[in-house]
Design a protein around this motif. Structure first.
Motif, PDB file in Angstrom:
ATOM      1  N   HIS A   1       0.852  -1.186   0.000  1.00 38.87           N
ATOM      2  CA  HIS A   1       0.000   0.000   0.000  1.00 38.87           C
ATOM      3  C   HIS A   1       0.886   1.233   0.000  1.00 38.87           C
ATOM      4  CE1 HIS A   1      -3.767  -2.055   0.899  1.00 38.87           C
ATOM      5  NE2 HIS A   1      -3.126  -2.757   1.825  1.00 38.87           N
TER       6      HIS A   1
ATOM      7  N   CYS B   1       1.311  -5.113   2.450  1.00 39.44           N
ATOM      8  CA  CYS B   1      -0.100  -5.406   2.681  1.00 39.44           C
ATOM      9  C   CYS B   1      -0.212  -6.677   3.515  1.00 39.44           C
ATOM     10  CB  CYS B   1      -0.825  -5.588   1.353  1.00 39.44           C
ATOM     11  SG  CYS B   1      -2.552  -6.045   1.554  1.00 39.44           S
TER      12      CYS B   1
ATOM     13  N   HIS C   1      -9.654  -5.084  -0.908  1.00 36.45           N
ATOM     14  CA  HIS C   1      -9.940  -4.451   0.369  1.00 36.45           C
ATOM     15  C   HIS C   1      -9.530  -2.988   0.325  1.00 36.45           C
ATOM     16  CE1 HIS C   1      -5.730  -5.600   0.674  1.00 36.45           C
ATOM     17  NE2 HIS C   1      -5.591  -4.656   1.571  1.00 36.45           N
ATOM     18  N   ARG C   2      -9.952  -2.270   1.332  1.00 35.23           N
ATOM     19  CA  ARG C   2      -9.586  -0.864   1.488  1.00 35.23           C
ATOM     20  C   ARG C   2      -8.431  -0.782   2.481  1.00 35.23           C
ATOM     21  NH1 ARG C   2     -14.260  -1.204  -0.674  1.00 35.23           N
ATOM     22  NH2 ARG C   2     -15.188   0.475  -1.836  1.00 35.23           N
TER      23      ARG C   2
ATOM     24  N   GLU D   1      -1.901  -2.047   9.522  1.00 33.49           N
ATOM     25  CA  GLU D   1      -3.096  -2.080   8.679  1.00 33.49           C
ATOM     26  C   GLU D   1      -4.258  -2.671   9.468  1.00 33.49           C
ATOM     27  OE1 GLU D   1      -4.567  -3.647   4.300  1.00 33.49           O
ATOM     28  OE2 GLU D   1      -2.549  -4.144   4.997  1.00 33.49           O
TER      29      GLU D   1
ATOM     30  N   ASN E   1     -13.993  -3.922   7.190  1.00 30.95           N
ATOM     31  CA  ASN E   1     -15.025  -3.841   6.156  1.00 30.95           C
ATOM     32  C   ASN E   1     -16.222  -3.027   6.621  1.00 30.95           C
ATOM     33  OD1 ASN E   1     -13.576  -5.298   4.291  1.00 30.95           O
ATOM     34  ND2 ASN E   1     -14.396  -7.258   4.963  1.00 30.95           N
TER      35      ASN E   1
ATOM     36  N   ALA F   1     -15.549   0.631   6.033  1.00 33.53           N
ATOM     37  CA  ALA F   1     -15.678   0.999   4.618  1.00 33.53           C
ATOM     38  C   ALA F   1     -17.141   1.123   4.232  1.00 33.53           C
ATOM     39  CB  ALA F   1     -14.982  -0.041   3.736  1.00 33.53           C
TER      40      ALA F   1
ATOM     41  N   ARG G   1     -15.316   5.564  -4.642  1.00 36.83           N
ATOM     42  CA  ARG G   1     -14.649   4.572  -5.479  1.00 36.83           C
ATOM     43  C   ARG G   1     -13.474   3.946  -4.732  1.00 36.83           C
ATOM     44  NH1 ARG G   1     -13.909   7.630  -9.692  1.00 36.83           N
ATOM     45  NH2 ARG G   1     -11.995   8.477  -8.857  1.00 36.83           N
ATOM     46  N   ASP G   2     -12.534   4.765  -4.340  1.00 35.19           N
ATOM     47  CA  ASP G   2     -11.349   4.289  -3.624  1.00 35.19           C
ATOM     48  C   ASP G   2     -11.244   5.038  -2.304  1.00 35.19           C
ATOM     49  OD1 ASP G   2     -10.386   2.594  -5.707  1.00 35.19           O
ATOM     50  OD2 ASP G   2      -9.626   4.359  -6.742  1.00 35.19           O
ATOM     51  N   MET G   3     -10.676   4.376  -1.320  1.00 36.12           N
ATOM     52  CA  MET G   3     -10.459   5.079  -0.058  1.00 36.12           C
ATOM     53  C   MET G   3      -9.292   4.463   0.693  1.00 36.12           C
ATOM     54  SD  MET G   3     -13.579   3.804   2.405  1.00 36.12           S
ATOM     55  CE  MET G   3     -14.826   3.754   1.147  1.00 36.12           C
ATOM     56  N   THR G   4      -8.570   5.345   1.340  1.00 35.71           N
ATOM     57  CA  THR G   4      -7.511   4.964   2.255  1.00 35.71           C
ATOM     58  C   THR G   4      -7.665   5.868   3.456  1.00 35.71           C
ATOM     59  OG1 THR G   4      -6.033   4.390   0.435  1.00 35.71           O
ATOM     60  CG2 THR G   4      -5.019   4.760   2.567  1.00 35.71           C
TER      61      THR G   4
END
Length: 160
Positions: free
Chosen positions: A89, A100, A107-108, A122, A126, A129, A144-147
């Motif tokens: 990541h 990771c 996964h996010r 990490e 879920n 998210a 769409r994407d997230m961190t």
């Protein structure tokens, strides 16, 4: 037993983390018919060499004396490959990379980052998210994407 920068004792066998990460990468690449080149392998090994996020130029410095290609574009291509296939990541806040903990799975990225020792962990979340996606959706936003990067103080540093 290892000591952290703050002197807290750890019983963690980090060599096992590196071995597991390399084995998972080899399996993932074999299953997907991808080339796990010596440079990609070494970059993954260096990223996993600690639980602290590592920057691209730190990786370049470590590769400088090795005969695997230490030009910035070469290392960035290896990092891009490892990110694309879920093996590492990118921690945006630090402009750095971390292994990771569940490679190849969709996964996010949720991270706890210690401001004292620099370790990053990490999280598997879920539910988190889904909560963010639902909240965004109620506002008409399609996530769409997230961190998520949470900074604070880890348990080891808090004990010191």
């Amino acid at each position: 037993m290892k000591k952290t920068a703050k002197g807290a004792e750890r019983t963690h066998d980090h060599d096992h983390c590196i071995e597991d990460a390399l084995a998972a990468a080899e399996k993932l690449c074999a299953d997907r018919n991808l080339r796990f080149t010596p440079l990609r392998r070494r970059v993954l090994e260096l990223v996993w060499s600690g639980h602290k996020p590592v920057g691209a130029y730190a990786l370049l410095n470590q590769l400088h004396d090795e005969d695997l290609g230490s030009a910035p574009p070469t290392v960035y291509r290896a990092l891009d490959f490892l990110i694309e296939h879920g093996l590492i990541h990118r921690i945006e806040r630090m402009n750095a990379f971390i292994g990771c903990s569940h490679p190849g799975e969709a996964h996010r990225g949720f991270f706890l980052i210690c401001g004292e020792c620099g370790d990053a962990e990490e999280l598997h979340g879920n539910g988190l998210a889904e909560t963010i996606i639902a909240s965004a959706s109620r506002r008409g936003f399609a996530a769409r994407d997230m961190t998520l990067e949470v900074t604070g103080t880890c348990a080891g540093c808090r004990k010191s």
